[in-house]
Design a protein around this motif. Sequence first.
Motif, PDB file in Angstrom:
ATOM      1  N   TRP A 187       0.838  -1.208   0.000  1.00 39.19           N
ATOM      2  CA  TRP A 187       0.000   0.000   0.000  1.00 39.19           C
ATOM      3  C   TRP A 187       0.870   1.254   0.000  1.00 39.19           C
ATOM      4  O   TRP A 187       0.544   2.244  -0.663  1.00 39.19           O
ATOM      5  CB  TRP A 187      -0.941   0.006   1.206  1.00 39.19           C
ATOM      6  N   TYR A 188       1.962   1.211   0.747  1.00 40.64           N
ATOM      7  CA  TYR A 188       2.886   2.341   0.806  1.00 40.64           C
ATOM      8  C   TYR A 188       3.517   2.584  -0.565  1.00 40.64           C
ATOM      9  O   TYR A 188       3.576   3.723  -1.040  1.00 40.64           O
ATOM     10  CB  TYR A 188       3.949   2.063   1.868  1.00 40.64           C
ATOM     11  N   ALA A 189       3.974   1.515  -1.206  1.00 39.06           N
ATOM     12  CA  ALA A 189       4.584   1.641  -2.537  1.00 39.06           C
ATOM     13  C   ALA A 189       3.566   2.139  -3.555  1.00 39.06           C
ATOM     14  O   ALA A 189       3.894   2.975  -4.413  1.00 39.06           O
ATOM     15  CB  ALA A 189       5.176   0.301  -2.971  1.00 39.06           C
ATOM     16  N   GLU A 190       2.330   1.659  -3.474  1.00 35.93           N
ATOM     17  CA  GLU A 190       1.277   2.128  -4.383  1.00 35.93           C
ATOM     18  C   GLU A 190       0.993   3.612  -4.172  1.00 35.93           C
ATOM     19  O   GLU A 190       0.825   4.361  -5.144  1.00 35.93           O
ATOM     20  CB  GLU A 190       0.001   1.312  -4.184  1.00 35.93           C
ATOM     21  N   ALA A 191       0.939   4.030  -2.912  1.00 34.87           N
ATOM     22  CA  ALA A 191       0.705   5.449  -2.621  1.00 34.87           C
ATOM     23  C   ALA A 191       1.849   6.299  -3.158  1.00 34.87           C
ATOM     24  O   ALA A 191       1.618   7.385  -3.700  1.00 34.87           O
ATOM     25  CB  ALA A 191       0.536   5.652  -1.116  1.00 34.87           C
ATOM     26  N   ALA A 192       3.067   5.803  -3.010  1.00 35.06           N
ATOM     27  CA  ALA A 192       4.229   6.529  -3.550  1.00 35.06           C
ATOM     28  C   ALA A 192       4.107   6.660  -5.059  1.00 35.06           C
ATOM     29  O   ALA A 192       4.325   7.748  -5.612  1.00 35.06           O
ATOM     30  CB  ALA A 192       5.519   5.807  -3.175  1.00 35.06           C
ATOM     31  N   GLN A 193       3.733   5.579  -5.723  1.00 37.69           N
ATOM     32  CA  GLN A 193       3.590   5.613  -7.181  1.00 37.69           C
ATOM     33  C   GLN A 193       2.521   6.627  -7.594  1.00 37.69           C
ATOM     34  O   GLN A 193       2.701   7.375  -8.548  1.00 37.69           O
ATOM     35  CB  GLN A 193       3.237   4.229  -7.706  1.00 37.69           C
ATOM     36  N   GLU A 203      11.367  -2.290   3.522  1.00 32.77           N
ATOM     37  CA  GLU A 203      12.394  -1.878   4.480  1.00 32.77           C
ATOM     38  C   GLU A 203      11.858  -0.782   5.405  1.00 32.77           C
ATOM     39  O   GLU A 203      12.131  -0.786   6.609  1.00 32.77           O
ATOM     40  CB  GLU A 203      13.646  -1.404   3.749  1.00 32.77           C
ATOM     41  N   PHE A 204      11.076   0.119   4.852  1.00 35.38           N
ATOM     42  CA  PHE A 204      10.460   1.177   5.667  1.00 35.38           C
ATOM     43  C   PHE A 204       9.501   0.566   6.691  1.00 35.38           C
ATOM     44  O   PHE A 204       9.529   0.916   7.869  1.00 35.38           O
ATOM     45  CB  PHE A 204       9.729   2.161   4.738  1.00 35.38           C
ATOM     46  N   VAL A 205       8.668  -0.356   6.262  1.00 30.04           N
ATOM     47  CA  VAL A 205       7.668  -0.956   7.147  1.00 30.04           C
ATOM     48  C   VAL A 205       8.330  -1.838   8.205  1.00 30.04           C
ATOM     49  O   VAL A 205       7.986  -1.760   9.389  1.00 30.04           O
ATOM     50  CB  VAL A 205       6.616  -1.749   6.341  1.00 30.04           C
ATOM     51  N   GLU A 264      10.457  -3.175  -2.457  1.00 32.42           N
ATOM     52  CA  GLU A 264      11.507  -3.561  -1.507  1.00 32.42           C
ATOM     53  C   GLU A 264      11.876  -2.395  -0.587  1.00 32.42           C
ATOM     54  O   GLU A 264      12.112  -2.596   0.608  1.00 32.42           O
ATOM     55  CB  GLU A 264      12.736  -4.098  -2.235  1.00 32.42           C
ATOM     56  N   GLN A 265      11.914  -1.197  -1.122  1.00 32.51           N
ATOM     57  CA  GLN A 265      12.176  -0.019  -0.283  1.00 32.51           C
ATOM     58  C   GLN A 265      11.038   0.187   0.708  1.00 32.51           C
ATOM     59  O   GLN A 265      11.275   0.540   1.872  1.00 32.51           O
ATOM     60  CB  GLN A 265      12.355   1.219  -1.156  1.00 32.51           C
ATOM     61  N   TYR A 279      13.827  -6.827   4.512  1.00 33.62           N
ATOM     62  CA  TYR A 279      12.923  -7.952   4.714  1.00 33.62           C
ATOM     63  C   TYR A 279      13.721  -9.235   4.958  1.00 33.62           C
ATOM     64  O   TYR A 279      13.371 -10.043   5.822  1.00 33.62           O
ATOM     65  CB  TYR A 279      11.998  -8.111   3.509  1.00 33.62           C
ATOM     66  N   LYS A 280      14.818  -9.401   4.227  1.00 30.68           N
ATOM     67  CA  LYS A 280      15.654 -10.586   4.397  1.00 30.68           C
ATOM     68  C   LYS A 280      16.161 -10.693   5.831  1.00 30.68           C
ATOM     69  O   LYS A 280      16.110 -11.765   6.444  1.00 30.68           O
ATOM     70  CB  LYS A 280      16.829 -10.536   3.409  1.00 30.68           C
TER      71      LYS A 280
END
Length: 98
Positions: free
Chosen positions: A46-52, A65-67, A61-62, A72-73
Amino acid sequence: MTENSLIELEAAAFRRLLKHLQDHPEVQNIDLMILADFCRNCLAKWYAEAAQEQAVAIDYEQAREFVYGMSYKDWKNQFQQDASPEQLAAYARKQEQK
Protein backbone atom coordinates in the motif's frame (compact mmCIF):
# COMPACT_ATOMS: atom_id res chain seq x y z
CA MET A 1 -10.56 20.11 11.01
CA THR A 2 -8.43 21.17 8.10
CA GLU A 3 -7.30 18.72 5.44
CA ASN A 4 -3.69 19.29 6.52
CA SER A 5 -4.55 18.46 10.14
CA LEU A 6 -6.30 15.29 9.01
CA ILE A 7 -3.27 14.25 6.96
CA GLU A 8 -0.95 14.92 9.91
CA LEU A 9 -3.13 12.86 12.26
CA GLU A 10 -3.33 9.98 9.78
CA ALA A 11 0.44 10.08 9.28
CA ALA A 12 1.06 10.09 13.04
CA ALA A 13 -1.24 7.10 13.51
CA PHE A 14 0.48 5.25 10.66
CA ARG A 15 3.93 5.94 12.14
CA ARG A 16 2.70 4.63 15.49
CA LEU A 17 1.31 1.48 13.85
CA LEU A 18 4.66 0.87 12.14
CA LYS A 19 6.57 1.39 15.38
CA HIS A 20 4.22 -0.96 17.19
CA LEU A 21 4.74 -3.67 14.55
CA GLN A 22 8.50 -3.10 14.58
CA ASP A 23 8.53 -3.34 18.39
CA HIS A 24 6.59 -6.64 18.24
CA PRO A 25 8.32 -8.91 15.75
CA GLU A 26 6.93 -11.88 17.64
CA VAL A 27 3.62 -11.09 15.96
CA GLN A 28 3.92 -13.14 12.82
CA ASN A 29 2.55 -12.01 9.48
CA ILE A 30 0.44 -15.17 9.23
CA ASP A 31 -1.26 -14.24 12.51
CA LEU A 32 -1.97 -10.75 11.20
CA MET A 33 -3.41 -12.23 8.00
CA ILE A 34 -5.65 -14.61 9.95
CA LEU A 35 -6.92 -11.99 12.38
CA ALA A 36 -6.89 -8.77 10.39
CA ASP A 37 -6.59 -9.83 6.74
CA PHE A 38 -3.44 -7.75 6.25
CA CYS A 39 0.22 -7.98 7.24
CA ARG A 40 3.43 -6.00 7.09
CA ASN A 41 3.85 -6.91 3.42
CA CYS A 42 0.37 -5.55 2.68
CA LEU A 43 1.33 -2.27 4.35
CA ALA A 44 4.47 -2.14 2.23
CA LYS A 45 2.46 -2.74 -0.95
CA TRP A 46 0.00 0.00 0.00
CA TYR A 47 2.89 2.34 0.81
CA ALA A 48 4.58 1.64 -2.54
CA GLU A 49 1.28 2.13 -4.38
CA ALA A 50 0.70 5.45 -2.62
CA ALA A 51 4.23 6.53 -3.55
CA GLN A 52 3.59 5.61 -7.18
CA GLU A 53 0.33 7.61 -7.17
CA GLN A 54 2.32 10.61 -5.94
CA ALA A 55 5.11 10.03 -8.49
CA VAL A 56 7.57 9.25 -5.68
CA ALA A 57 10.27 6.74 -6.59
CA ILE A 58 9.82 4.08 -3.91
CA ASP A 59 9.63 0.46 -4.95
CA TYR A 60 8.18 -2.49 -3.04
CA GLU A 61 11.51 -3.56 -1.51
CA GLN A 62 12.18 -0.02 -0.28
CA ALA A 63 8.67 0.12 1.13
CA ARG A 64 9.20 -3.20 2.92
CA GLU A 65 12.39 -1.88 4.48
CA PHE A 66 10.46 1.18 5.67
CA VAL A 67 7.67 -0.96 7.15
CA TYR A 68 9.91 -3.60 8.73
CA GLY A 69 12.52 -1.12 9.94
CA MET A 70 15.22 -3.28 8.28
CA SER A 71 15.58 -5.31 5.15
CA TYR A 72 12.92 -7.95 4.71
CA LYS A 73 15.65 -10.59 4.40
CA ASP A 74 17.12 -9.58 7.77
CA TRP A 75 13.68 -9.49 9.44
CA LYS A 76 12.81 -12.88 7.99
CA ASN A 77 16.11 -14.40 9.17
CA GLN A 78 15.76 -12.92 12.67
CA PHE A 79 12.05 -13.19 13.38
CA GLN A 80 9.96 -15.16 10.91
CA GLN A 81 8.84 -18.58 12.03
CA ASP A 82 7.41 -21.32 9.88
CA ALA A 83 3.63 -21.27 9.89
CA SER A 84 2.13 -24.15 11.82
CA PRO A 85 -0.40 -26.50 10.22
CA GLU A 86 -3.03 -24.87 12.44
CA GLN A 87 -2.11 -21.38 11.21
CA LEU A 88 -2.16 -22.51 7.59
CA ALA A 89 -5.59 -24.12 8.09
CA ALA A 90 -6.92 -20.97 9.78
CA TYR A 91 -5.59 -18.86 6.91
CA ALA A 92 -7.21 -21.17 4.35
CA ARG A 93 -10.53 -20.88 6.19
CA LYS A 94 -10.18 -17.09 6.21
CA GLN A 95 -9.59 -17.08 2.44
CA GLU A 96 -12.62 -19.32 1.86
CA GLN A 97 -14.82 -16.80 3.69
CA LYS A 98 -13.99 -14.07 1.19
